[in-house]
Design a protein around this motif. Structure first.
Motif, PDB file in Angstrom:
ATOM      1  N   TYR A 446      -2.917  -2.016  -4.248  1.00  0.00           N
ATOM      2  CA  TYR A 446      -2.524  -0.944  -3.327  1.00  0.00           C
ATOM      3  C   TYR A 446      -1.013  -0.788  -3.298  1.00  0.00           C
ATOM      4  O   TYR A 446      -0.264  -1.751  -3.172  1.00  0.00           O
ATOM      5  CB  TYR A 446      -3.039  -1.218  -1.901  1.00  0.00           C
ATOM      6  N   LEU A 457       3.142  -4.150  -9.507  1.00  0.00           N
ATOM      7  CA  LEU A 457       1.752  -3.880  -9.868  1.00  0.00           C
ATOM      8  C   LEU A 457       0.817  -3.843  -8.665  1.00  0.00           C
ATOM      9  O   LEU A 457      -0.385  -3.722  -8.810  1.00  0.00           O
ATOM     10  CB  LEU A 457       1.266  -4.945 -10.857  1.00  0.00           C
ATOM     11  N   PHE A 488       7.639  -8.649   7.806  1.00  0.00           N
ATOM     12  CA  PHE A 488       6.467  -9.378   7.319  1.00  0.00           C
ATOM     13  C   PHE A 488       6.482 -10.753   7.973  1.00  0.00           C
ATOM     14  O   PHE A 488       7.517 -11.426   7.964  1.00  0.00           O
ATOM     15  CB  PHE A 488       6.494  -9.515   5.798  1.00  0.00           C
TER      16      PHE A 488
HETATM   17  P1  ADP Z   1       4.355  -4.330  -5.583  1.00  0.00           P
HETATM   18  O1  ADP Z   1       4.437  -5.311  -6.698  1.00  0.00           O
HETATM   19  O2  ADP Z   1       3.917  -2.959  -6.010  1.00  0.00           O
HETATM   20  O3  ADP Z   1       5.556  -4.339  -4.711  1.00  0.00           O
HETATM   21  P2  ADP Z   1       3.096  -5.609  -3.366  1.00  0.00           P
HETATM   22  O4  ADP Z   1       1.685  -6.060  -3.169  1.00  0.00           O
HETATM   23  O5  ADP Z   1       4.139  -6.634  -3.283  1.00  0.00           O
HETATM   24  O6  ADP Z   1       3.119  -4.832  -4.728  1.00  0.00           O
HETATM   25  O7  ADP Z   1       3.391  -4.483  -2.298  1.00  0.00           O
HETATM   26  C1  ADP Z   1       2.491  -3.450  -2.104  1.00  0.00           C
HETATM   27  C2  ADP Z   1       3.198  -2.218  -1.551  1.00  0.00           C
HETATM   28  O8  ADP Z   1       3.642  -2.451  -0.230  1.00  0.00           O
HETATM   29  C3  ADP Z   1       4.437  -1.838  -2.290  1.00  0.00           C
HETATM   30  O9  ADP Z   1       4.129  -1.022  -3.414  1.00  0.00           O
HETATM   31  C4  ADP Z   1       5.215  -1.057  -1.253  1.00  0.00           C
HETATM   32  O10 ADP Z   1       4.767   0.265  -1.216  1.00  0.00           O
HETATM   33  C5  ADP Z   1       4.830  -1.741   0.045  1.00  0.00           C
HETATM   34  N1  ADP Z   1       5.853  -2.691   0.519  1.00  0.00           N
HETATM   35  C6  ADP Z   1       5.840  -4.050   0.362  1.00  0.00           C
HETATM   36  N2  ADP Z   1       6.930  -4.606   0.964  1.00  0.00           N
HETATM   37  C7  ADP Z   1       7.623  -3.591   1.488  1.00  0.00           C
HETATM   38  C8  ADP Z   1       8.848  -3.498   2.249  1.00  0.00           C
HETATM   39  N3  ADP Z   1       9.560  -4.593   2.551  1.00  0.00           N
HETATM   40  N4  ADP Z   1       9.297  -2.284   2.650  1.00  0.00           N
HETATM   41  C9  ADP Z   1       8.573  -1.173   2.337  1.00  0.00           C
HETATM   42  N5  ADP Z   1       7.422  -1.174   1.641  1.00  0.00           N
HETATM   43  C10 ADP Z   1       6.947  -2.358   1.213  1.00  0.00           C
END
Ligand code: ADP
Length: 505
Positions: A446, A457, A488
């Motif tokens: 997602y 990814l 988080f």
């Molecule tokens: P990715 O490798 O695509 O970052 P994650 O599972 O780590 O995959 O994160 C999923 C999604 O959550 C990200 O694509 C992003 O849209 C959102 N996201 C994660 N951390 C943050 C953050 N600190 N600020 C804004 N959006 C975030």
């Protein structure tokens, strides 16, 4: 034929039959009663004559008897003649001509010799109904009293009396018939009206109006049926609700599947793109290096080699994420618990993050509860989770922003089953996360729409969730909305010795 007509006809037929049968019964009964009464009346007249005759015969004085007999004819118009026998001849008679004469015909002789009161019917006109009554003195028969009635007159009076009684009976019968038929019609109407309401209710039920109740007063079978229908309606409503719920769940599941399918397709195009660009870069630089003559521009070659190394690391990281994910899916993902120095863990992470943060012109700060020294956990996995979360923050926080890591202790609460916990909070001033995506971002693949180039990814948070849950804890995200940063947090039970944890897998 409609039920109402059938019931009306049936009830009218039933009432008529009952009334006809009862009237018939009454008619025969009344006829019998009148026959008996008339007979008794004639016998009483003859009996009275017998009494008067006894005195006359014993006293041998017939003049009063003759007067009595004459009066009898005058008083009773139905009497044609009356006479008294003694010693074989008439000693008194309403017709003086007969006095001293003897009766002649066989029937009369037989009747006057009988000891019982007898009635005889002659068919010689005018028809005569004669009552013959023996005259007794003690046990001895001393004569016969005979009274001849005009049979047509007796019959006429009998018929008139019978007709009178029958008229009364008929009045009652007609009243009963009318009442019975009206009552039958009303009952039929009531039944069919109630049945029609039942039919309307059943039709409405068939149309899906399960909550509509059939209201019928009374305590009969139709009302019982209505109650059963109402019950059936409520149960159908319940079932229908369940079916609806299931359909909604299915529709929701279908949407989720479609979304998952979309995400997977996107994921595969992302993977191929993510792998192709570093490989193309590597291939390009390797070609340049191979084509280079000698080592004259070492600085340039060094830069090219370090780019090759970075791109190779990117691919290695990506492959590692895949491997972790496939281990999680295969159930072979291992967590190795051991005591961790809080300070060392944070230092390890900060050392790797600080240069990156400086590159992005983002301020990175940490705060650790000084009372926290060691805790039990998997240091590699936890540092990986912390790095993932902070790198995400770096990706989504623009230059000039801030990222803060807070490590804190959550004291044991008042409840008996409460335990002490350790918490990690990563707060950034980045682009934030839409409210509806706060839960979904922990799902595999997602990603929030937009800023494609910043994304990985979509596996980092799914991995973090798995690791934290394996530590017996939870992870969640908070955000005030777009542009307001994200936070988080993950927490898990704080254990200080390895023996106390049962979370090793
Ligand atoms: P990715 O490798 O695509 O970052 P994650 O599972 O780590 O995959 O994160 C999923 C999604 O959550 C990200 O694509 C992003 O849209 C959102 N996201 C994660 N951390 C943050 C953050 N600190 N600020 C804004 N959006 C975030």
């Amino acid at each position: 034929m409609k039920l109402r007509t059938q019931l009306s006809l049936f009830s009218a037929l039933l009432v008529s039959s009952v009334v006809a049968a009862t009237t018939g019964g009454f008619y025969f009964n009344e006829r019998e009663r009148l026959t008996f009464d008339f007979q008794e009346e004639r016998a009483a007249i003859a009996k009275k004559l017998e009494l008067v005759s006894v005195d006359a015969i014993i006293g041998n004085d017939y003049a009063p008897l003759i007067r009595y007999v004459k009066d009898l004819k005058l008083n009773y118009p139905e009497i044609v003649w009356a006479g008294v026998h003694h010693a074989g001849e008439f000693v008194a008679h309403s017709d003086p001509e007969w006095i001293g004469k003897s009766p002649a015909d066989q029937n009369t002789l037989k009747a006057i010799s009988s000891l019982k009161t007898t009635e005889m019917l002659y068919d010689s006109p005018p028809d005569i109904l004669e009552v013959v009554n023996p005259i007794r003195s003690g046990n001895a028969r001393i004569g016969t009293a005979r009274i001849a009635f005009s049979y047509p007159m007796v019959k006429d009076r009998f018929n008139k009396t019978l007709l009178k009684s029958m008229n009364r009976i008929m009045e009652v019968a007609i009243f009963t018939l009318i009442f019975g038929v009206i009552a039958g019609l009303l009952i039929a109407q009531n039944i069919t009206r109630r049945l029609s309401r039942l039919v309307r209710g059943a039709r409405s039920l068939a149309k899906g109006n399960f909550q509509e109740k059939i209201s019928l007063a009374g305590a009969d079978e139709i009302q019982e049926l209505a109650s059963e229908f109402n019950l059936m309606g409520s149960q159908l409503a319940k079932l229908y609700g369940q079916v609806h719920e299931q359909a909604d769940t299915l529709a929701q599941a279908n949407l989720e599947l479609l979304e998952l399918d979309r995400i997977k397709k996107h994921f595969f195009s992302l993977v191929s793109h993510e792998l192709r660009s570093p490989l193309t870069t590597i291939k390009g630089y390797l070609t340049i290096l191979l084509d280079a003559q000698g080592m004259e521009d070492w600085e340039k070659q060094e830069r090219q080699l370090s780019i090759i190394r970075e791109e190779t690391e990117r691919i290695a990281n990506m492959v590692n994420e895949f491997m972790d994910l496939s281990r999680i899916e295969a159930g072979t993902f291992k967590i190795e618990m051991r005591p961790i120095q809080v300070e060392m863990l944070i230092e390890f992470v900060a050392d790797r993050i600080e240069p990156e943060a400086a590159n992005h012109n983002v301020k990175f700060s940490c705060k650790v509860d000084s009372t926290l020294k060691t805790f039990v956990g998997d240091p590699d996995r936890l540092s990986q989770v912390l790095m993932n979360l902070i790198i995400n923050s770096l990706k989504f926080t623009s230059a000039g922003g801030e990222i803060h890591l807070d490590v804190y202790r959550i004291p044991k609460g008042r409840r008996a089953d409460d335990i002490e916990q350790i918490g990690f909070k990563i707060k950034d001033t980045g682009k934030g996360i839409p409210r509806e995506a706060l839960q979904k971002i922990f799902n595999r693949y997602y990603q929030v729409e937009g800023e494609e180039k910043k994304k990985g990814l979509g596996l980092g948070l799914a991995f973090a969730k798995e690791v934290i849950e394996r530590h017996g804890g939870t992870i969640w995200a908070e955000s005030e909305g777009a542009g307001k940063g994200s936070t988080f947090t993950f927490i898990f039970p704080l254990k200080t010795t390895i023996e106390t944890t049962a979370l090793q897998s």
